[in-house]
Write a protein that holds these residues in place. Structure first.
Motif, short mmCIF file in Angstrom:
data_model
loop_
_atom_site.label_atom_id
_atom_site.label_comp_id
_atom_site.label_asym_id
_atom_site.label_seq_id
_atom_site.Cartn_x
_atom_site.Cartn_y
_atom_site.Cartn_z
N ALA A 194 0.81 -1.21 0.00
CA ALA A 194 0.00 0.00 0.00
C ALA A 194 0.85 1.26 0.00
N LEU A 195 2.17 1.10 0.06
CA LEU A 195 3.07 2.25 0.15
C LEU A 195 3.86 2.43 -1.13
N PRO A 196 4.27 3.68 -1.45
CA PRO A 196 5.20 3.89 -2.56
C PRO A 196 6.57 3.32 -2.20
N GLY A 197 7.43 3.20 -3.20
CA GLY A 197 8.71 2.52 -3.02
C GLY A 197 9.57 3.09 -1.92
N ASP A 198 9.71 4.42 -1.86
CA ASP A 198 10.58 5.00 -0.85
C ASP A 198 10.03 4.79 0.56
N GLU A 199 8.69 4.79 0.69
CA GLU A 199 8.08 4.56 1.99
C GLU A 199 8.22 3.09 2.41
N GLN A 200 8.23 2.19 1.43
CA GLN A 200 8.46 0.79 1.75
C GLN A 200 9.83 0.61 2.38
N ASP A 201 10.81 1.22 1.76
CA ASP A 201 12.18 1.10 2.27
C ASP A 201 12.30 1.71 3.66
N LYS A 202 11.66 2.86 3.86
CA LYS A 202 11.73 3.52 5.16
C LYS A 202 11.07 2.67 6.25
N LEU A 203 9.92 2.07 5.91
CA LEU A 203 9.22 1.24 6.89
C LEU A 203 10.10 0.08 7.34
N LEU A 204 10.74 -0.59 6.40
CA LEU A 204 11.56 -1.75 6.75
C LEU A 204 12.85 -1.34 7.46
N THR A 205 13.41 -0.21 7.03
CA THR A 205 14.61 0.27 7.72
C THR A 205 14.31 0.61 9.17
N ASP A 206 13.18 1.26 9.39
CA ASP A 206 12.78 1.59 10.77
C ASP A 206 12.50 0.31 11.56
N LEU A 207 11.94 -0.69 10.89
CA LEU A 207 11.68 -1.97 11.56
C LEU A 207 12.98 -2.60 12.04
N VAL A 208 13.98 -2.62 11.16
CA VAL A 208 15.28 -3.19 11.51
C VAL A 208 15.93 -2.38 12.64
N ARG A 209 15.87 -1.07 12.52
CA ARG A 209 16.49 -0.22 13.55
C ARG A 209 15.83 -0.41 14.91
N THR A 210 14.52 -0.54 14.91
CA THR A 210 13.79 -0.71 16.17
C THR A 210 14.19 -2.01 16.86
N HIS A 211 14.24 -3.09 16.10
CA HIS A 211 14.60 -4.37 16.69
C HIS A 211 16.09 -4.40 17.08
N ALA A 212 16.93 -3.76 16.27
CA ALA A 212 18.35 -3.71 16.62
C ALA A 212 18.56 -2.95 17.92
N ALA A 213 17.83 -1.85 18.09
CA ALA A 213 17.93 -1.06 19.33
C ALA A 213 17.48 -1.88 20.53
N ALA A 214 16.42 -2.66 20.36
CA ALA A 214 15.92 -3.49 21.47
C ALA A 214 16.95 -4.54 21.86
N VAL A 215 17.59 -5.14 20.87
CA VAL A 215 18.60 -6.16 21.14
C VAL A 215 19.79 -5.56 21.89
N LEU A 216 20.16 -4.34 21.51
CA LEU A 216 21.32 -3.70 22.15
C LEU A 216 20.98 -3.02 23.46
N GLY A 217 19.68 -3.00 23.81
CA GLY A 217 19.28 -2.41 25.08
C GLY A 217 19.06 -0.92 25.04
N HIS A 218 18.93 -0.33 23.83
CA HIS A 218 18.67 1.10 23.72
C HIS A 218 17.17 1.36 23.92
N SER A 219 16.87 2.57 24.38
CA SER A 219 15.48 2.92 24.62
C SER A 219 14.70 3.18 23.34
N GLY A 220 15.39 3.49 22.26
CA GLY A 220 14.74 3.75 20.98
C GLY A 220 15.71 3.58 19.84
N PRO A 221 15.24 3.68 18.59
CA PRO A 221 16.09 3.41 17.43
C PRO A 221 17.01 4.56 17.04
N GLU A 222 16.95 5.68 17.77
CA GLU A 222 17.71 6.86 17.37
C GLU A 222 19.21 6.57 17.27
N ARG A 223 19.74 5.72 18.14
CA ARG A 223 21.18 5.45 18.16
C ARG A 223 21.61 4.43 17.12
#
Length: 426
Positions: free
Chosen positions: A266-295
């Protein structure tokens, strides 16, 4: 001899028939707890000598052995439990740091072997470490030193002499692992052993008559997948307890794939990439013990973010459940940053996106150029409404035009930029 490990061994020896215990240490009686330990052992009916001797000093050790030769009770067993660790990346390990780690561990053992020669002993025990068996991050020198002890034991056995090198996992009281390190090891599947259990294992190990043994309390379900996440580990194939836990190329995916795929479609191409990148960042932050994906920056390497084999497996497992994909255990090693992983996920979740005809190079250049122009300047130039109509898909006959009648969608990037910035093509 007066450290935590030496004290545990001394107590066991005192309770199992030893007549005379010689506890060595660089500071002798001045070492913390040395006097109390001597009194404790003496109360058990054992003669105790606390000797100030650095076993890495060959002359000092030779002098101590000479004095013991004059003692009525002969030397019958040696336990070498000295060691010094220095957790540092290999690239930062200079000769001085390496020598410091090697000194007590290697030099002391080598001096004991040389000075005792072919003297018959009931036991010649070396305290090694699992770092010398399967490696440990930041402990290159320590791992090499402990591997040396294993080789020394093998060489003594080949000469027909007593020798047992025990590669220990972490002890609950004593050893080289601090409390924080013990918690980290437990998270990786290496549980700390009680001194009583470890000493029992030591007695069994010496009695088996083998040169080298490894004694560790391992949670294979946690340890094996992380240990073998980067490449196959033949060691695990030889351990029946570890084989069921060893990772396969793919594990069972979760059930989140279809909803995520529908969301992407349902998303355009650039938004698809952003959604998945944010998904990866969020889970990576959780694994590393960060409070959010900003780092967790999209194009910063996982290795620089602090990922190791264990956290790499954790991230892969999280993404498997979130995407419904069968992802390899080597995901983080195959795709080195969050953006690269997101690209791989997109190709797997929406393969039709990769089959779409690539955008016209001129159009891509126009879009990239427009992205660099502040929206306010486009509005001031009176082009905002025209560009919005253009993106809505108006056909060529209705497309907005420049002052000389050229359709905007036929302009090249340079002409469009001049029009946006100056309000004209000239």
């Amino acid at each position: 001899g007066t450290g935590a490990l030496g004290a545990h061994v001394a107590r066991w020896a005192a309770g199992n028939g030893a007549e005379h215990l010689v506890l060595t240490g660089r500071r002798g009686d001045a070492a913390p707890g040395a006097t109390e330990l001597r009194d404790e052992l003496t109360a058990l009916g054992v003669r105790v000598t606390v000797a100030a001797c650095d076993v890495a000093d060959r002359d000092a050790l030779a002098g101590l052995l000479a004095r013991l030769d004059d003692d009525p009770a002969p030397l019958t067993a040696v336990v070498h439990a000295a060691g010094l660790n220095d957790v540092v990346p290999l690239v930062d390990t200079d000769l001085a740091r390496l020598a410091a780690v090697m000194g007590g561990k290697i030099a002391g053992a080598a001096h004991l072997d040389e000075l005792l020669g072919d003297r018959p002993l009931d036991a010649f025990v070396l305290f090694a470490s699992i770092a010398g068996v399967w490696g440990s991050g930041g402990q290159a020198g320590y791992a090499a030193g402990n591997a040396y002890l294993d080789a020394l034991a093998e060489r003594r056995r080949a000469r027909g002499l007593a020798a047992t090198s025990v590669a220990w996992g972490p002890w609950a009281d004593g050893g080289m692992a601090t409390d924080e390190a013990q918690r980290e090891l437990a998270r990786r599947g290496l549980r700390v052993m009680s001194p009583a259990d470890a000493i029992h294992a030591l007695r069994v190990a010496v009695g088996r008559g083998r040169a080298c043994l490894t004694v560790a309390d391992v949670d294979w379900a946690t340890f094996a997948p992380a240990y073998a996440s980067n490449r196959p580990r033949p060691l695990l194939a030889d351990l029946p307890e570890a084989r069921p836990a060893a990772p396969t190329t793919e594990d069972e995916p979760g059930d989140g794939g279809q909803p995520l795929r529908e969301q992407l479609l349902a998303l355009p191409g650039d938004e698809q990439d952003k959604l998945l990148t944010d998904l990866v960042r969020t889970h990576a932050a959780a694994v590393l013990g960060h409070s959010g994906p900003e780092r967790v920056k999209p194009q910063r390497a996982f290795k620089e973010l602090g990922f190791d084999s264990l956290t790499a497996v954790e991230l892969r497992n999280r993404l498997t459940r979130a995407t419904g994909l069968s992802l390899p255990t080597t995901l983080v090693f195959d795709y080195p940053d969050p953006a690269a992983v997101a690209g791989h996920l997109l190709a797997a979740l929406v393969p039709e996106a990769g089959r779409q005809e690539a955008a016209d190079p001129a159009e891509a250049a126009v879009r990239q150029a427009l992205a660099t122009i502040p929206l306010a300047r486009i509005r001031e130039a009176g082009l905002l409404d025209l560009l919005l109509k253009l993106t809505d898909g108006d056909d060529a006959e209705q497309a907005p035009t420049g002052e000389d009648g050229d359709s905007i969608d036929e302009m090249d990037a340079d002409a469009l930029i001049r029009l946006a910035l100056d309000g004209s093509e000239s």
